[in-house]
Design a protein around this motif. Structure first.
Motif, PDB file in Angstrom:
ATOM      1  N   THR A   1     -46.055  56.014   5.013  1.00 41.99           N
ATOM      2  CA  THR A   1     -46.266  55.159   6.175  1.00 41.99           C
ATOM      3  C   THR A   1     -46.493  53.731   5.713  1.00 41.99           C
TER       4      THR A   1
ATOM      5  N   LYS B   1     -39.316  53.537  15.020  1.00 41.67           N
ATOM      6  CA  LYS B   1     -40.546  53.953  14.336  1.00 41.67           C
ATOM      7  C   LYS B   1     -40.272  54.695  13.028  1.00 41.67           C
ATOM      8  N   ASP B   2     -39.280  55.584  13.004  1.00 46.43           N
ATOM      9  CA  ASP B   2     -39.079  56.498  11.874  1.00 46.43           C
ATOM     10  C   ASP B   2     -37.766  56.214  11.147  1.00 46.43           C
TER      11      ASP B   2
ATOM     12  N   SER C   1     -42.580  56.251   8.184  1.00 47.06           N
ATOM     13  CA  SER C   1     -42.962  55.951   9.561  1.00 47.06           C
ATOM     14  C   SER C   1     -43.711  54.621   9.602  1.00 47.06           C
TER      15      SER C   1
END
Length: 297
Positions: A141, A204-205, A231
């Motif tokens: 992330t 987002k991903d 992410s």
């Protein structure tokens, strides 16, 4: 007196080229001489890798015999000449060396003649294994809008081949799919941000495919791949907005309704917004007793 040959090449080269290096047994009192014994892994055809010799051996009266790891299943010795044959495929990653013992045996009495000798057969490495990632997939992330060069995660892989042979275990990394938002360090496997304008509210991903290849920076080699999921986490980079196009000061944006089990005047409800700096106002609809929320500013 037995001859002594001087070798300045590696054992691996000697085994590959069939060169015979005669050395004394590890026991200075012994009359044994034998080769530096080694065999390449991966070969499937029976092959001679060297020989053992003893001054006590007499052709027709004595014979050579082997005992130890892999004898009879992998290794055999010619009882007359002492030539050692490998007749099964070897895998260095499963077993890198075999310890054996050589004997001279009297053919008639079947008794041992003189001392035995201990020696080792080394298995030489081929680059026959691709790097193995420590896990698959990897997950990372990173906050949206992170600056270029921000580190996200590190992927890693190890190669089970022999690290002392060439570049068999020197692993390099690269991203395979056409991904312009992230980069990977060739040598360390660190994945970093390239695009500083990654917006979680837009996407987002992300999924990228990374490759680990051995043989360092040389061409060729063996490789494997792994998937990396990245992410974006949220930062407070968006101001509140009204989804209604006609939202203006004084316009109604919502209604709420509370209940009071009393009757008459006692059942009338007064709504109040507690927050001092609220963007909204609330008034009671006298007909429905609902709280009408309007835009104040």
């Amino acid at each position: 007196m037995f001859p002594l040959w001087l070798l300045i090449y590696t054992i691996g080269w000697a085994a590959q080229s069939g060169l015979s290096l005669k050395v004394n047994s590890s026991d200075p009192k012994s009359d044994w001489i034998w080769n530096q014994l080694a065999s390449w892994e991966g070969a499937t055809e029976p092959r001679q890798i060297g020989k053992i010799e003893s001054g006590r051996h007499e052709l027709g009266k004595t014979k050579y015999e082997l005992r130890g790891e892999g004898v009879g299943t992998i290794f055999k010795v010619n009882p007359d000449t002492g030539n050692i044959i490998v007749f099964r495929e070897l895998d260095r990653e499963k077993k890198g060396r075999y310890k054996l013992e050589g004997f001279v045996i009297d053919i008639k009495s079947k008794k041992q003649v003189g001392p035995s000798t201990n020696f080792t057969i080394n298995v030489l490495d081929l680059n026959d294994n691709a790097p193995i990632f420590t896990k698959d997939p990897f997950n990372g992330t990173v906050p949206e809008m992170s600056s270029t060069g921000t580190s996200i995660l590190t992927v890693s892989a190890h190669d089970p081949d022999d690290p002392t042979v060439g570049k068999h275990t020197e692993v390099t990394y690269k991203i395979l799919n056409n991904e312009k938002n992230f980069s990977i360090d060739l040598m360390t496997g660190i994945i970093r941000v390239v695009n500083p304008n990654l917006d979680r509210e837009r996407k987002k991903d992300y999924q990228i495919i990374v490759q680990a290849k051995d043989m360092g920076l040389d061409q060729g080699g063996m490789s494997s791949t792994a998937t990396v999921y990245i992410s974006l986490t949220d930062i407070n980079d968006n101001a509140p907005y009204f989804p209604h196009k006609d939202a203006t000061i004084g316009s109604t944006v919502n209604r709420v309704k509370a209940k009071d089990l009393d009757e008459g005047e006692n059942a009338k409800i007064l709504y109040t917004i507690v927050s001092r700096n609220s963007l909204f106002d609330i008034k009671t609809d006298p007909r429905t007793q609902e709280g009408v929320i309007t835009i104040k500013k």
